[in-house]
Design an enzyme around this catalytic site. Structure first.
Site, mmCIF file in Angstrom:
data_model
loop_
_atom_site.group_PDB
_atom_site.id
_atom_site.type_symbol
_atom_site.label_atom_id
_atom_site.label_comp_id
_atom_site.label_asym_id
_atom_site.label_seq_id
_atom_site.Cartn_x
_atom_site.Cartn_y
_atom_site.Cartn_z
ATOM 1 N N THR A 1 -1.080 -20.957 3.958
ATOM 2 C CA THR A 1 -1.500 -19.578 4.200
ATOM 3 C C THR A 1 -0.527 -18.803 5.093
ATOM 4 O OG1 THR A 1 -3.754 -20.378 3.941
ATOM 5 C CG2 THR A 1 -3.499 -18.144 4.731
ATOM 6 N N ASP B 1 -11.387 -23.575 6.079
ATOM 7 C CA ASP B 1 -11.059 -24.222 4.810
ATOM 8 C C ASP B 1 -11.033 -25.742 4.951
ATOM 9 O OD1 ASP B 1 -9.624 -24.072 2.031
ATOM 10 O OD2 ASP B 1 -8.250 -25.207 3.274
ATOM 11 N N SER C 1 -4.505 -22.307 -1.787
ATOM 12 C CA SER C 1 -4.158 -21.359 -0.715
ATOM 13 C C SER C 1 -2.770 -20.754 -0.830
ATOM 14 C CB SER C 1 -4.277 -22.045 0.651
ATOM 15 O OG SER C 1 -5.589 -22.449 0.893
ATOM 16 N N HIS D 1 -13.241 -28.459 2.907
ATOM 17 C CA HIS D 1 -12.613 -29.470 2.046
ATOM 18 C C HIS D 1 -13.223 -30.843 2.283
ATOM 19 C CE1 HIS D 1 -9.431 -27.760 -0.349
ATOM 20 N NE2 HIS D 1 -8.990 -27.047 0.660
ATOM 21 N N ASP E 1 -8.179 -16.157 1.817
ATOM 22 C CA ASP E 1 -7.394 -16.355 0.597
ATOM 23 C C ASP E 1 -8.260 -16.802 -0.573
ATOM 24 O OD1 ASP E 1 -7.829 -18.802 1.747
ATOM 25 O OD2 ASP E 1 -5.739 -19.454 1.710
ATOM 26 N N HIS E 2 -9.341 -17.546 -0.282
ATOM 27 C CA HIS E 2 -10.243 -17.956 -1.358
ATOM 28 C C HIS E 2 -11.560 -18.401 -0.751
ATOM 29 C CE1 HIS E 2 -9.636 -22.132 -0.233
ATOM 30 N NE2 HIS E 2 -8.326 -21.928 -0.278
ATOM 31 N N GLU F 1 4.830 -34.875 23.214
ATOM 32 C CA GLU F 1 3.513 -35.138 23.790
ATOM 33 C C GLU F 1 3.006 -36.551 23.482
ATOM 34 O OE1 GLU F 1 -0.748 -32.720 24.085
ATOM 35 O OE2 GLU F 1 0.667 -32.258 22.479
#
Length: 318
Positions: free
Chosen positions: A113, A258, A50, A262, A299-300, A175
């Site tokens: 990205t 993405d 990426s 993965h 991006d891909h 948090e």
């Protein structure tokens, strides 16, 4: 991770979520007047990552795997190859043309990205100086979070995850104060949220928020700069960055298609793609084609397919 097969499957899922057969559905990008294919390869890899591909489509220059906002003259991990090889992005060109700019993502803001829009780095993983090797720090290379604050100081809107890279090492998260993995990671002792606010021109209002409630409470007509950072949006959820479900920023940017792919999680990837579609629809409704060009790209691709002689309307996850 948004290749042709993902787009096709997401189109069917969108229709089935609306109780149709699915194949007849239209994604928001299907309604655009033009469609094209782009090659965003890495210069030294058969299968790209990426960082180099985001550099390709945001900066217009092909780069090596794992490098950000630099030309192919930079070798991954080698800080000393960076100088003079920096390339600029559409975000900087827009800023220099006097436009307001923003980065909105469901990943970390410092992730590969989004960071190709503002950073120049020999390694996509140098999120803070806490992730950098001594030779890179000694060589004068800056971490990605610091570059977010310093490289293009007047980005009007920044929304995403990854706030731990903005805080000094071992500072508790606002948090989740008792969770060690969410503590600050910076070795230089700097609070980059504070630095971001202090760098703004006098008289301008710069607001920082870290949850949905704070964002909705803002009177945006009185805000000049906005930085909103949640944690990294959590894994395993079906949708995009739904604030109520993930306690992250409202709105969606589809950044985790993405991540689903993965991990081999078709449900996550495709629901993320449908969330991206919702964001595109919202952007379309809020803008006019007379003065706004909307480009949807990825991006891909990813190794994702669906097949078999299934009948029309078959559940996409069936």
């Amino acid at each position: 991770g948004m290749g042709v097969s993902t787009v096709t499957a997401a189109r069917i899922l969108k229709g089935q979520l609306q109780h149709g057969q699915g194949e007849e559905s239209l994604l928001e990008m299907d309604k655009f007047p033009f469609v094209a294919l782009a090659k965003t390869y890495n210069t030294n890899a058969q299968v790209p990552d990426s960082a180099g591909t985001a550099t390709a489509y945001l900066c217009g220059v092909k780069a090596n795997e794992g490098t950000l906002g630099v030309s192919a003259g930079v070798t991954r991990d080698h800080c000393n190859t960076t100088k003079g090889q920096e390339v600029t992005s559409i975000l900087r060109w827009a800023k220099e043309a006097g436009k307001a700019v923003g980065i909105v993502t469901t990943t970390r803001v410092t992730h590969a990205t989004p960071s190709a829009a503002y950073a120049h780095s020999a390694n996509r993983d140098w999120y803070s100086d806490g992730e950098m090797p001594p030779d890179a720090l000694e060589g004068g290379c800056k971490d990605i979070a610091r570059q977010l604050v310093e490289n293009i100081p007047e980005i009007e809107v920044i929304l995403g995850g990854g706030r731990k890279y903005m805080y000094p090492k071992n500072v508790s998260d606002v948090e989740y104060p008792h969770e060690e993995k969410h503590r600050g990671t910076r070795l230089d002792g700097r609070n980059l949220i504070q630095a971001w606010q202090e760098a703004k021109p006098r008289g301008k209002v710069a607001e920082y928020v870290w949850h949905r409630r704070g964002l909705l409470a803002l009177n945006l007509s009185h805000v000049d700069f906005l930085l909103g950072e949640s944690l990294h949006p959590r894994k395993g959820n079906k949708g995009g960055c739904k604030a109520g479900r993930r306690r992250a920023m409202p709105g969606s940017a589809g950044g985790r298609i993405d991540h689903g792919h993965h991990e081999g999680k078709a449900k996550q990837a495709l629901h993320e793609a449908v969330e991206l579609d919702r964001a595109i629809g919202l952007a379309t409704r809020l803008t006019s084609t007379q003065d706004t060009l909307s480009v949807v790209t990825a991006d891909h691709s990813h190794v994702f397919t669906f097949g078999g002689y299934t009948p029309r309307g078959n559940p996409i996850f069936g």
